[in-house]
Motif scaffolding. Sequence first.
Motif, PDB file in Angstrom:
ATOM      1  N   ILE A 133       0.382  -1.457  -2.419  1.00  0.00           N
ATOM      2  CA  ILE A 133       1.028  -2.202  -1.325  1.00  0.00           C
ATOM      3  C   ILE A 133       0.445  -3.612  -1.246  1.00  0.00           C
ATOM      4  O   ILE A 133       1.163  -4.598  -1.082  1.00  0.00           O
ATOM      5  CB  ILE A 133       0.857  -1.442   0.017  1.00  0.00           C
ATOM      6  N   MET A 134      -0.867  -3.709  -1.415  1.00  0.00           N
ATOM      7  CA  MET A 134      -1.500  -5.032  -1.379  1.00  0.00           C
ATOM      8  C   MET A 134      -0.978  -5.901  -2.529  1.00  0.00           C
ATOM      9  O   MET A 134      -0.713  -7.094  -2.347  1.00  0.00           O
ATOM     10  CB  MET A 134      -3.012  -4.892  -1.483  1.00  0.00           C
ATOM     11  N   ALA A 135      -0.841  -5.285  -3.704  1.00  0.00           N
ATOM     12  CA  ALA A 135      -0.361  -6.059  -4.857  1.00  0.00           C
ATOM     13  C   ALA A 135       1.067  -6.554  -4.602  1.00  0.00           C
ATOM     14  O   ALA A 135       1.408  -7.703  -4.901  1.00  0.00           O
ATOM     15  CB  ALA A 135      -0.400  -5.203  -6.115  1.00  0.00           C
ATOM     16  N   GLU A 136       1.902  -5.682  -4.023  1.00  0.00           N
ATOM     17  CA  GLU A 136       3.282  -6.099  -3.742  1.00  0.00           C
ATOM     18  C   GLU A 136       3.316  -7.197  -2.692  1.00  0.00           C
ATOM     19  O   GLU A 136       4.058  -8.165  -2.811  1.00  0.00           O
ATOM     20  CB  GLU A 136       4.106  -4.884  -3.287  1.00  0.00           C
ATOM     21  N   LEU A 137       2.481  -7.027  -1.660  1.00  0.00           N
ATOM     22  CA  LEU A 137       2.432  -8.055  -0.603  1.00  0.00           C
ATOM     23  C   LEU A 137       1.971  -9.394  -1.168  1.00  0.00           C
ATOM     24  O   LEU A 137       2.477 -10.448  -0.786  1.00  0.00           O
ATOM     25  CB  LEU A 137       1.457  -7.623   0.495  1.00  0.00           C
ATOM     26  N   ALA A 138       1.003  -9.325  -2.090  1.00  0.00           N
ATOM     27  CA  ALA A 138       0.489 -10.562  -2.689  1.00  0.00           C
ATOM     28  C   ALA A 138       1.609 -11.261  -3.452  1.00  0.00           C
ATOM     29  O   ALA A 138       1.757 -12.481  -3.395  1.00  0.00           O
ATOM     30  CB  ALA A 138      -0.678 -10.246  -3.619  1.00  0.00           C
ATOM     31  N   GLN A 139       2.413 -10.462  -4.164  1.00  0.00           N
ATOM     32  CA  GLN A 139       3.487 -11.057  -4.959  1.00  0.00           C
ATOM     33  C   GLN A 139       4.656 -11.524  -4.105  1.00  0.00           C
ATOM     34  O   GLN A 139       5.204 -12.590  -4.293  1.00  0.00           O
ATOM     35  CB  GLN A 139       4.007 -10.031  -5.969  1.00  0.00           C
ATOM     36  N   GLU A 140       5.033 -10.681  -3.120  1.00  0.00           N
ATOM     37  CA  GLU A 140       6.279 -10.943  -2.376  1.00  0.00           C
ATOM     38  C   GLU A 140       6.068 -11.831  -1.153  1.00  0.00           C
ATOM     39  O   GLU A 140       6.968 -12.567  -0.776  1.00  0.00           O
ATOM     40  CB  GLU A 140       6.863  -9.615  -1.849  1.00  0.00           C
ATOM     41  N   GLY A 141       4.906 -11.696  -0.482  1.00  0.00           N
ATOM     42  CA  GLY A 141       4.732 -12.333   0.814  1.00  0.00           C
ATOM     43  C   GLY A 141       5.742 -11.762   1.805  1.00  0.00           C
ATOM     44  O   GLY A 141       6.323 -10.701   1.570  1.00  0.00           O
ATOM     45  N   THR A 153       6.407   2.128   3.520  1.00  0.00           N
ATOM     46  CA  THR A 153       5.901   0.934   2.843  1.00  0.00           C
ATOM     47  C   THR A 153       6.402  -0.347   3.504  1.00  0.00           C
ATOM     48  O   THR A 153       5.632  -1.267   3.796  1.00  0.00           O
ATOM     49  CB  THR A 153       6.288   0.963   1.349  1.00  0.00           C
ATOM     50  N   GLU A 154       7.708  -0.389   3.760  1.00  0.00           N
ATOM     51  CA  GLU A 154       8.278  -1.603   4.370  1.00  0.00           C
ATOM     52  C   GLU A 154       7.677  -1.861   5.748  1.00  0.00           C
ATOM     53  O   GLU A 154       7.406  -2.992   6.122  1.00  0.00           O
ATOM     54  CB  GLU A 154       9.810  -1.472   4.480  1.00  0.00           C
ATOM     55  N   THR A 155       7.495  -0.763   6.497  1.00  0.00           N
ATOM     56  CA  THR A 155       6.928  -0.896   7.842  1.00  0.00           C
ATOM     57  C   THR A 155       5.511  -1.455   7.753  1.00  0.00           C
ATOM     58  O   THR A 155       5.130  -2.361   8.501  1.00  0.00           O
ATOM     59  CB  THR A 155       6.891   0.502   8.520  1.00  0.00           C
ATOM     60  N   ILE A 156       4.741  -0.922   6.820  1.00  0.00           N
ATOM     61  CA  ILE A 156       3.360  -1.396   6.664  1.00  0.00           C
ATOM     62  C   ILE A 156       3.374  -2.883   6.296  1.00  0.00           C
ATOM     63  O   ILE A 156       2.635  -3.695   6.853  1.00  0.00           O
ATOM     64  CB  ILE A 156       2.617  -0.570   5.590  1.00  0.00           C
ATOM     65  N   LYS A 157       4.265  -3.230   5.364  1.00  0.00           N
ATOM     66  CA  LYS A 157       4.318  -4.638   4.950  1.00  0.00           C
ATOM     67  C   LYS A 157       4.697  -5.522   6.144  1.00  0.00           C
ATOM     68  O   LYS A 157       4.172  -6.608   6.324  1.00  0.00           O
ATOM     69  CB  LYS A 157       5.330  -4.813   3.825  1.00  0.00           C
ATOM     70  N   GLU A 158       5.617  -5.021   6.944  1.00  0.00           N
ATOM     71  CA  GLU A 158       6.053  -5.801   8.105  1.00  0.00           C
ATOM     72  C   GLU A 158       4.887  -5.983   9.077  1.00  0.00           C
ATOM     73  O   GLU A 158       4.645  -7.070   9.587  1.00  0.00           O
ATOM     74  CB  GLU A 158       7.228  -5.060   8.760  1.00  0.00           C
ATOM     75  N   PHE A 159       4.137  -4.888   9.302  1.00  0.00           N
ATOM     76  CA  PHE A 159       3.014  -4.963  10.246  1.00  0.00           C
ATOM     77  C   PHE A 159       1.852  -5.791   9.689  1.00  0.00           C
ATOM     78  O   PHE A 159       0.900  -6.089  10.400  1.00  0.00           O
ATOM     79  CB  PHE A 159       2.512  -3.561  10.610  1.00  0.00           C
ATOM     80  N   ALA A 178      -3.118  -0.195  13.387  1.00  0.00           N
ATOM     81  CA  ALA A 178      -2.884  -1.524  12.792  1.00  0.00           C
ATOM     82  C   ALA A 178      -3.123  -2.525  13.908  1.00  0.00           C
ATOM     83  O   ALA A 178      -3.144  -2.151  15.082  1.00  0.00           O
ATOM     84  CB  ALA A 178      -1.462  -1.625  12.256  1.00  0.00           C
ATOM     85  N   GLY A 179      -3.319  -3.773  13.555  1.00  0.00           N
ATOM     86  CA  GLY A 179      -3.613  -4.783  14.577  1.00  0.00           C
ATOM     87  C   GLY A 179      -4.977  -4.540  15.213  1.00  0.00           C
ATOM     88  O   GLY A 179      -5.170  -4.750  16.399  1.00  0.00           O
ATOM     89  N   THR A 180      -5.921  -4.076  14.386  1.00  0.00           N
ATOM     90  CA  THR A 180      -7.231  -3.686  14.911  1.00  0.00           C
ATOM     91  C   THR A 180      -8.278  -4.754  14.604  1.00  0.00           C
ATOM     92  O   THR A 180      -8.383  -5.208  13.461  1.00  0.00           O
ATOM     93  CB  THR A 180      -7.675  -2.357  14.247  1.00  0.00           C
ATOM     94  N   TYR A 181      -9.029  -5.104  15.610  1.00  0.00           N
ATOM     95  CA  TYR A 181     -10.146  -6.036  15.422  1.00  0.00           C
ATOM     96  C   TYR A 181     -11.387  -5.215  15.093  1.00  0.00           C
ATOM     97  O   TYR A 181     -11.664  -4.202  15.728  1.00  0.00           O
ATOM     98  CB  TYR A 181     -10.356  -6.850  16.712  1.00  0.00           C
ATOM     99  N   LEU A 182     -12.113  -5.643  14.071  1.00  0.00           N
ATOM    100  CA  LEU A 182     -13.311  -4.911  13.658  1.00  0.00           C
ATOM    101  C   LEU A 182     -14.548  -5.632  14.178  1.00  0.00           C
ATOM    102  O   LEU A 182     -14.744  -6.811  13.869  1.00  0.00           O
ATOM    103  CB  LEU A 182     -13.369  -4.829  12.124  1.00  0.00           C
ATOM    104  N   ARG A 183     -15.318  -4.931  14.991  1.00  0.00           N
ATOM    105  CA  ARG A 183     -16.567  -5.526  15.487  1.00  0.00           C
ATOM    106  C   ARG A 183     -17.655  -5.294  14.444  1.00  0.00           C
ATOM    107  O   ARG A 183     -17.896  -4.159  14.034  1.00  0.00           O
ATOM    108  CB  ARG A 183     -16.976  -4.893  16.808  1.00  0.00           C
ATOM    109  N   ILE A 184     -18.264  -6.355  14.015  1.00  0.00           N
ATOM    110  CA  ILE A 184     -19.259  -6.246  12.949  1.00  0.00           C
ATOM    111  C   ILE A 184     -20.647  -6.488  13.530  1.00  0.00           C
ATOM    112  O   ILE A 184     -20.870  -7.470  14.248  1.00  0.00           O
ATOM    113  CB  ILE A 184     -18.966  -7.297  11.842  1.00  0.00           C
ATOM    114  N   ASN A 185     -21.577  -5.588  13.220  1.00  0.00           N
ATOM    115  CA  ASN A 185     -22.910  -5.703  13.818  1.00  0.00           C
ATOM    116  C   ASN A 185     -23.873  -6.549  13.001  1.00  0.00           C
ATOM    117  O   ASN A 185     -24.880  -7.006  13.509  1.00  0.00           O
ATOM    118  CB  ASN A 185     -23.518  -4.306  14.001  1.00  0.00           C
ATOM    119  N   HIS A 186     -23.560  -6.688  11.706  1.00  0.00           N
ATOM    120  CA  HIS A 186     -24.503  -7.425  10.858  1.00  0.00           C
ATOM    121  C   HIS A 186     -24.030  -8.857  10.620  1.00  0.00           C
ATOM    122  O   HIS A 186     -22.833  -9.106  10.597  1.00  0.00           O
ATOM    123  CB  HIS A 186     -24.592  -6.783   9.470  1.00  0.00           C
TER     124      HIS A 186
END
Length: 436
Positions: free
Chosen positions: A301-309, A355-361, A379-387
């Motif tokens: 999915i990442m590869a397709e997103l990279a190619q298609e945008g 797949t399409e939904t994931i790409k859309e999100f 999805a739409g999750t902020y990651l709190r990083i401690n380090h």
Amino acid sequence: MSIAEFFAPERVVMLKRSTKQGAVNELVRALCASVPELDRAAVTTAIWDREQLFSTRIAPMIAVPHAQLPDLEGSYIAVGKSRRGIEYDARDEQRVHLVFLLIGSEDNHLKVLSELARLLQRQGLVQRLLTAAGRREMYQLLTEPAPREAGTGESRTATVVGEYAGQLAERVEARVVMVHGESANVGLLANLRRQGRSVVLVGTEDQGDQIDESLYDHHLLVPFKGLDRSNQVEITMLMALSKGLIHKGDKVVNVFGLTGSQLDTIVLSDVARDFKLFFSMPLQGQQDGLDQQVFMRAMQIMAELAQEGREGKAVGTLIVLGDYEHVKTHCQQMVINPFQGYDESERNILDPSLTETIKEFSRIDGAFVIRGDGVIMSAGTYLRINHAVTGLTPGLGARHTAAAGITMDCEALSICLSESTRQISLFRSGERIMVV
Ligand SMILES: Nc1ncnc2c1ncn2[C@@H]1O[C@H](COP(=O)(O)OP(=O)(O)OP(=O)(O)O)[C@@H](O)[C@H]1O
């Protein structure tokens, strides 16, 4: 698993109706007539319940309405073609011409869906299905073995490269030789087997029907085509490591050409030296057991997103895979989680209709958080990083910092797609272990 076993000639239908409901009902009728144990009312209800969640259009001209039925043994596919096209969903004006209706058991429904998606990616297949003269030809196309691509004949160069690869494997006592399938030649495989090497046939599609299975020990599928030479080796080695086909002390010879071309390259890897960081990865079946197929689907999915945008623009996004028990303690929603309220079986990354939904999100700020078995937790999750994350390549910003940071705090793997460079980076233990 061979996808051919789920089709039957009588379940190929030339659709008359051009509405979604009419076409799907035609397929349900054909499927239930062919499989007496299926209850038509139950199938209809299950299909429409699923369809209400997300549209099952997986490509502009293709839809895969599908559902699982409890207590059903096996999976069944009916396929319909509409020459006029079907108005499938409101959000897309383009008509759907091929509809695959899949009813499956709970056990392997997602695996069959995933296989079907892979079949439909076979080069030229959709076009040939669209122009096929009739039902019989369509059935043949869907069940025939993957054709070998042009250029797979054993040219002089390929034979010489194959011979050298065999000699090199012998000289350095490489335990494993990985032969990239689209360019594999039978002579080389036979020679390597004679030498007693462990032979891994690498491919992007199932080619088991073309090459005698007795000539290789394992068949490894890599998630995408069109990589340059160095990425091809890296991805293949990573996949092989995660599947346990190669180990820390191994020397491995990779023999390959660019996708679809003949053998022209040999690369020798010392696994311990070249993949140091891998050995702390959670992909090897421990921790929360990050499923190999889940990792491959995420990469794809990442590869397709990279190619298609999206809509002509580059997108960036972040996927965190595995170790959910720890990852969730770092999560904070930036927006309402769009997957909230859906049953786990309805939000698995292995389901191609998502797949399409994931790409859309992917346009939503924040990360996708995915459990090791493929269930999308948010999805739409902020990651709190401690380090404090140090040592990142200059120019990488907040997204990559979060991708690296979460893997310092958890045994997760993160895959980051850069909006600015379109590169895909893999992070583990705070380190960027691969860039594609
Ligand atoms: N802690 C975080 N958790 C999840 N997502 C984050 C976090 N921090 C930033 N992001 C995402 O990264 C986006 C900003 O990325 P930014 O351009 O600063 O980073 P970058 O690493 O340079 O990425 P790119 O190469 O894609 O531009 C935000 O809009 C948000 O979607």
